[in-house]
Design an enzyme around this catalytic site. Structure first.
Site, PDB file in Angstrom:
ATOM      1  N   ASP A 104     -13.982  -6.379  -5.239  1.00  0.00           N
ATOM      2  CA  ASP A 104     -14.145  -6.553  -3.794  1.00  0.00           C
ATOM      3  C   ASP A 104     -15.503  -7.197  -3.554  1.00  0.00           C
ATOM      4  O   ASP A 104     -16.540  -6.621  -3.891  1.00  0.00           O
ATOM      5  CB  ASP A 104     -14.066  -5.193  -3.082  1.00  0.00           C
ATOM      6  CG  ASP A 104     -12.669  -4.593  -3.155  1.00  0.00           C
ATOM      7  OD1 ASP A 104     -11.704  -5.358  -3.387  1.00  0.00           O
ATOM      8  OD2 ASP A 104     -12.534  -3.360  -2.986  1.00  0.00           O
ATOM      9  N   ASP A 120       0.848  -1.191   0.000  1.00  0.00           N
ATOM     10  CA  ASP A 120       0.000   0.000   0.000  1.00  0.00           C
ATOM     11  C   ASP A 120       0.883   1.240   0.000  1.00  0.00           C
ATOM     12  O   ASP A 120       1.796   1.355   0.816  1.00  0.00           O
ATOM     13  CB  ASP A 120      -0.885   0.031   1.253  1.00  0.00           C
ATOM     14  CG  ASP A 120      -1.978  -1.027   1.178  1.00  0.00           C
ATOM     15  OD1 ASP A 120      -2.149  -1.637   0.108  1.00  0.00           O
ATOM     16  OD2 ASP A 120      -2.658  -1.237   2.210  1.00  0.00           O
TER      17      ASP A 120
END
Lengths: 217, 275
Positions: B130, B11
């Site tokens: 997702d 990230d």
């Protein structure tokens, strides 16, 4: 990075809007060449060696090459014995036709480009083994059955099996490299295959250097 | 034989890796290039960088990150987060990314997947999905998303629903239908994250993985839930995943990539061996 030492051969990376050229350029610089990313015919001609990269669709790539008059130039330079390395689509476009599109390809190598048969995930994406059958200097140093990174849905199927320098299995056993004289072309991406991939670039840089010594230049 | 891939995910916030490898002696554990080099040496088969920068003003820092990393590391690099339009895709590819991952923007405008694949080739277009289990299927159409094609909407058979905006927004779209749709639109790969298992380190959602992986003919990357090496094996052998993504087990040093590879090789899973 760009030491202007005279023993660095100048290698053109042909730019015809077909994918990530930055890694190819960086791989050449890392392995001892001065890389020139260009679509300018006279600039390409002035280089000691040529890398013909490529990703994406066959038809649009052939049209891009023709619009820049690069299709004929590539064939001329290969005929003039300039060291040449094709990568991925840069291998496929050397054949005559492709099942992927309508456009005629460069036709340097007799044969067609075929789609993988149904039954496996397509694209063939990831690291797969390359079984090397060639003693061409660009490939000969590689340990047999090393893993290289592939991403493609079509594969080259040359008529003359003698030019097949390596094969890989994915549903079918397909040609993952060709090599003859001044030409090497690979289906996988050496610039994305870590150290073993960089070794191919290093070998190509050396091969280019060696040809500079023997040619009339 | 084509090997199964192990992919660490990093990230990136404002050009810095957050939750970066904290346990080893790196000069700078927040530096994307340092971490990329570390994982490359460790045997990672690919890398994924996810831009979690909140402000879109700072998105160009990600382009710089990609440029730097691609000079140092010669394995495939996927970049996701904040990619809104074809010009964003182009920017990332020109900076040196090999693949770009689309999520929220793809749902908002499925044509983005089609156009990107047409311009740049399917091989560089990843769609991230997702997925969250629906607790009450009869209530699944309570979310109204006018832009979504009727044929993609959840119905009585829906088990998982697609969420966007970093998992904050339900869309009313069925995960299996959306998976088939993106493959049809030209995506080259699906990055499938289970929101139910993500962060719990109790294993991937194997049922979800298996169903998506067998519903499409493009590769599927499993994400969300890896807590040990057996979970990786399950995702591949039971879930039929083509690649496994993990973040925390690698970043916190619970396991190294080479340990993961050894574990899977010992169980006869095709893996690219360490050199």
């Amino acid at each position: 990075m760009n030491e202007s030492s005279s023993d660095r051969p100048k290698i053109a990376v042909i730019d015809y809007q077909a994918g990530n050229l930055r890694s190819v350029e960086k791989a050449l610089v890392r392995t001892g060449a001065d890389a020139l990313v260009t679509s300018n015919p006279s600039a390409i001609e002035s280089c000691d060696g040529i890398v013909f990269p490529g990703q994406g669709a066959c038809d649009s790539s052939m049209i891009n090459l023709k619009n820049r008059s690069l299709d004929k130039l590539i064939l001329q330079l290969i005929a003039a014995k300039k060291p040449f390395m094709g990568v991925c689509l840069g291998l496929q476009l050397l054949l005559e036709t492709s099942e992927e599109g309508e456009e005629k390809c460069l036709g340097l190598i007799a044969g067609t480009v075929k789609r993988f048969p149904e039954g496996k995930k397509i694209p063939h994406m990831g690291w797969n083994e390359v079984n090397i059958k060639s003693d061409h200097p660009v490939l000969a140093t590689l340990p047999n059955n090393s893993h290289f990174y592939f991403v493609h849905s079509y594969y080259a199927d040359p008529t003359d099996k003698n030019i097949i320098a390596a094969t890989t299995k994915y549903g079918v056993e397909f040609c993952s490299a060709v090599a003859f004289q001044n030409v090497v072309a690979v289906q996988f991406h050496p610039e994305k295959s870590g150290d073993i991939g960089l070794e191919i670039y290093k070998n190509f840089v050396e091969f280019t250097k060696a040809s500079m010594g023997t040619s009339s230049q | 034989m084509l090997t199964k891939r192990i992919i660490p995910c990093l990230d990136v916030d404002n050009g810095r890796v957050v939750k970066g490898v904290g346990f080893i002696n790196l000069r700078d554990a927040g530096d994307p290039s340092e971490l990329a080099k570390f994982y490359d040496r460790e045997g990672a088969d690919e890398l994924i960088f996810l831009d979690i920068t909140a402000s879109s003003d700072n998105r160009d820092t990600m382009v710089e990150v990609v440029k730097e990393v691609s000079e140092e590391v010669f394995i495939p690099l996927t970049v996701g987060g904040g990619i809104r339009q074809v010009s964003d895709v182009r920017k990332m590819l020109e900076a040196g990314a090999d693949k770009v991952s689309l999520n929220t923007a793809a749902l908002g405008d499925p044509n983005l997947v089609k156009e990107s694949a047409r311009f740049f080739g399917s091989q560089c277009i990843v769609v991230a999905i997702d997925a969250k289990r629906i607790s009450d299927p009869s209530n699944s159409d309570s979310y109204h998303n006018a832009s979504v094609n009727e044929t993609l909407k959840s119905d009585g058979n829906t088990i998982w629903e697609v969420y966007t905006h970093g998992g904050r927004q339900p869309t009313g779209v069925d995960v299996i239908k959306w998976s088939r749709e993106v493959a049809e639109l030209g995506a080259g790969e699906i990055l499938l994250t289970s929101m139910d298992t993500d962060g719990h380190e109790s294993g991937y959602d194997l049922e979800l993985l298996q169903l998506v992986s067998t519903s499409v003919s493009i590769p599927v990357i499993a994400s969300g839930g890896a807590g040990n090496l057996e979970h990786l094996r399950q995702a591949i052998e039971v879930g039929r995943a083509d690649a496994v993504l993990a973040a925390s087990i690698f970043h916190f040093g619970t396991f190294s990539i080479s340990q993961a590879k050894e574990y899977l090789l010992d169980r006869n899973i095709p893996i690219r061996p360490m050199r």
